[in-house]
Design an enzyme around this catalytic site. Structure first.
Site, PDB file in Angstrom:
ATOM      1  N   GLU A 172      40.815  44.229  41.029  1.00  0.00           N
ATOM      2  CA  GLU A 172      40.874  43.874  42.106  1.00  0.00           C
ATOM      3  C   GLU A 172      40.290  43.255  43.453  1.00  0.00           C
ATOM      4  OE1 GLU A 172      44.989  44.666  43.437  1.00  0.00           O
ATOM      5  OE2 GLU A 172      45.207  42.955  44.378  1.00  0.00           O
TER       6      GLU A 172
ATOM      7  N   TYR B  43      54.103  53.356  39.975  1.00  0.00           N
ATOM      8  CA  TYR B  43      52.767  54.059  40.071  1.00  0.00           C
ATOM      9  C   TYR B  43      53.595  55.802  40.371  1.00  0.00           C
ATOM     10  CZ  TYR B  43      50.025  50.548  40.979  1.00  0.00           C
ATOM     11  OH  TYR B  43      48.942  49.374  41.077  1.00  0.00           O
TER      12      TYR B  43
ATOM     13  N   ASN C 238      51.549  37.524  39.560  1.00  0.00           N
ATOM     14  CA  ASN C 238      52.041  38.930  39.666  1.00  0.00           C
ATOM     15  C   ASN C 238      53.218  39.464  40.900  1.00  0.00           C
ATOM     16  OD1 ASN C 238      50.636  41.919  39.856  1.00  0.00           O
ATOM     17  ND2 ASN C 238      50.572  41.544  41.530  1.00  0.00           N
ATOM     18  N   GLU C 239      53.542  40.468  40.918  1.00  0.00           N
ATOM     19  CA  GLU C 239      54.717  41.271  41.126  1.00  0.00           C
ATOM     20  C   GLU C 239      55.660  39.838  42.658  1.00  0.00           C
ATOM     21  OE1 GLU C 239      53.269  44.904  43.950  1.00  0.00           O
ATOM     22  OE2 GLU C 239      53.262  45.546  41.647  1.00  0.00           O
TER      23      GLU C 239
ATOM     24  N   GLU D 255      50.062  48.116  35.599  1.00  0.00           N
ATOM     25  CA  GLU D 255      49.408  48.561  36.402  1.00  0.00           C
ATOM     26  C   GLU D 255      50.423  50.114  36.229  1.00  0.00           C
ATOM     27  OE1 GLU D 255      49.332  46.865  40.927  1.00  0.00           O
ATOM     28  OE2 GLU D 255      49.014  45.014  39.937  1.00  0.00           O
TER      29      GLU D 255
ATOM     30  N   GLN E 218      42.851  51.762  39.629  1.00  0.00           N
ATOM     31  CA  GLN E 218      42.019  50.606  39.457  1.00  0.00           C
ATOM     32  C   GLN E 218      40.891  51.351  39.030  1.00  0.00           C
ATOM     33  OE1 GLN E 218      41.995  47.473  41.835  1.00  0.00           O
ATOM     34  NE2 GLN E 218      44.199  47.504  42.560  1.00  0.00           N
TER      35      GLN E 218
END
Ligand code: AHR
Length: 522
Positions: free
Chosen positions: A55, A272, A203-204, A327, A376
């Site tokens: 990103e 996450y 995204n999201e 992610e 990432q």
């Protein structure tokens, strides 16, 4: 409480069956059994589970991948660091997601094409408020993917641009014939299209990507996905819907129900391994409790993919739509004195544990989980590479990805695991995580991770057949909190594993505390 896939069950631990001496400490060995299914599955562990994510965030792109064409202190190829190219090629990275993340829904791809001096700047509102000069754009990224030998995964903006902008991007990168966007690409120096297959449609969307409801996003998706025509004439585009935040099962249910499946190739999921979003804790000096909580959050992935897959099964019995965990990884406080918006964190053996169990979970759910992206790649969150000036180091997570790459595109061997507990206070987690596969050359690989911080695990494996040879590597260190630094970049690296003994179809393995082992059986 945790759910486990059909082939992964647990029994209560039989504690303390033996003792061994590690250093000067006597450590209880605990009993664990693993059964490899004797009949072959027809499930492939897609190599795309080993995807990465880059990103425009902190020092991931700038300083990480890209140092600029004019840089004279860091060796590079067209601005891309040579040491990064070399390291990532060794991982066989199958796909790379770009340009975000949250950044994706603020990104205007036309700002990043054409002569670099003329490119407009924007403010990166999500990440540190820094000025983005757009010097790394579409050509830079897609050419870099060619250098890395990886497939690009472009995350499209659907929250702050009109449909035409995304449709134009697809045409620009994928159309071989004459068209306004293909002609513009040629003016900018690229004759052939790049044939990009993987596309994120936002995204999201439930958060930074527009704060949408699932119903509203499903409609937005239908609109944008309709105009992402198949310009590449070679297999079509693979469109991935912005997916649920961890256990938001209603999100997945709504998308699967409302989006016609001929418009949908993948549904994403983000999770996450974080202790608490308000108090994430330090990356290296974490407490024993913080370690346990991180492992709990990492193991939660098992329940998440089980439940999201079950919802998808209701609407897609043939499993045509992939679950794409685009992610995942550990998320801690940033390193002291670094920009809080840059998400720079160190990477210890705790991160190796997250990688070891998460990849095993993905393998064991490979029928539905067919793509994933670690967040990432460089200098951000659970990075595989850290850079500082012209120095580069490989993190423990890198080494796990490198050791596990033998599973890419191999055939899954389902496993049944009965393992001991890692107990902390009133809570407990499975201490051992296992997956197995057989590759195209007929070699079997078994990957095992022991997350217990101080107990060796004795694992007895009943194999799928008789083997003549077992060899492998281990990743561990003297201390759970150890990490590779620029002063000591090779403190943690894989070494030959001598803790396995094979007798026909039985394999005994002694897994040291906080270790990852990958064995090859022939
Ligand atoms: O990976 C960092 C950020 O985490 C991404 O930009 C966003 O999608 C997620 O919330």
């Amino acid at each position: 409480m945790y759910l486990f896939s059909g082939n992964q069950t647990r029994k209560l631990a039989k504690l303390g069956i033996a003792f061994m001496v590690v250093g000067h400490v006597a450590v209880a060995q605990q009993a664990n059994t693993v059964q490899l299914a004797p009949t072959r599955s027809d499930i492939t562990i897609s190599k795309h589970i080993y995807g990465h994510f880059a990103e425009h965030l902190g020092r991931c792109i700038y300083d990480g991948f890209y140092v600029g064409e004019g840089n004279t202190s860091v060796p590079h190829t067209e601005g891309i660091r040579n040491d990064v190219i070399e390291a990532l090629k060794k991982l066989n990275i199958p796909n790379l997601r770009w340009p975000g993340g949250c950044f994706a829904d603020t990104y205007h791809w036309k700002d990043g094409i054409g002569p670099k001096d003329n490119r407009p700047t924007i403010v990166n509102t999500w990440w540190g408020g820094v000025t983005e000069d757009n010097s790394f754009g579409t050509h830079d990224f897609l050419n870099m993917c060619e250098l890395l030998g990886t497939e690009p995964y472009l995350a499209g903006n659907v929250a702050s641009v009109e449909v035409q902008e995304l449709a134009d991007w697809v045409q620009y990168v994928n159309h071989a014939g004459k068209s306004p966007m293909a002609d513009l690409r040629r003016e900018n120096g690229r004759e052939k299209p790049w044939n990009v297959t993987y596309w994120g449609v936002g995204n999201e969307a439930w958060g930074c990507g527009g704060n949408m409801t699932p119903d509203y996003y499903a409609d937005v998706y239908r609109r944008y996905a309709t105009f992402m025509a198949n310009w590449n004439n070679s297999g079509g585009v693979f469109r991935i819907a912005s997916g649920a935040n961890s256990s938001d099962y209603n999100w997945t249910e709504t998308l699967m129900k409302k989006i016609p499946h001929q418009l949908l190739e993948g549904v994403a999921l983000h999770h996450y391994a974080v202790i608490d979003w308000q108090e994430k804790g330090p990356s290296t000096t974490f407490s024993d409790e913080e370690y346990f909580k991180t492992m709990k959050s990492a193991w939660h992935m098992e329940e998440l993919v089980t439940k999201h897959s079950a919802i998808m099964d209701k609407y897609d019995t043939e499993k045509k739509v992939a679950l794409v965990v685009d992610e995942w990884g550990g998320w801690y406080d940033v390193e002291p004195e670094t920009n809080p918006g840059f998400l720079f964190q160190q990477n210890t053996m705790r991160d190796a544990m997250i990688a070891g169990i998460t990849l095993n979970i993905f393998h064991n759910h490979a029928e539905r989980v067919r793509m994933a992206n670690l967040a990432q790649t460089i200098n951000v969150l659970q990075a595989v590479i850290l850079t500082e000036g012209n120095k580069l180091l490989l993190t423990p997570t890198y080494h796990v990805m490198e050791m596990y790459k033998v599973h890419q595109d191999a055939t899954l061997i389902p496993v049944t695991v009965n393992c001991s507990d890692y107990v902390f206070g009133e809570e407990k987690l499975p201490a051992v995580s296992v997956s197995a596969s057989v590759d195209s050359l007929g070699k079997t690989h078994v990957s095992l991770t022991n997350i217990h911080p101080n107990t060796t695990q004795a694992v007895e494996l009943s194999l799928d057949k008789v083997y003549g040879k077992a060899a492998g590597r281990i990743l561990t260190s003297a201390n759970l909190r150890d990490f590779n630094s620029f002063d000591n970049p090779d403190k943690i690296k894989p070494s030959v594993f001598d803790g396995a003994s094979l007798k026909g179809d039985k394999l005994s393995v002694a897994l040291p505390p906080f270790s990852v082992v990958v064995l090859e059986l022939e």
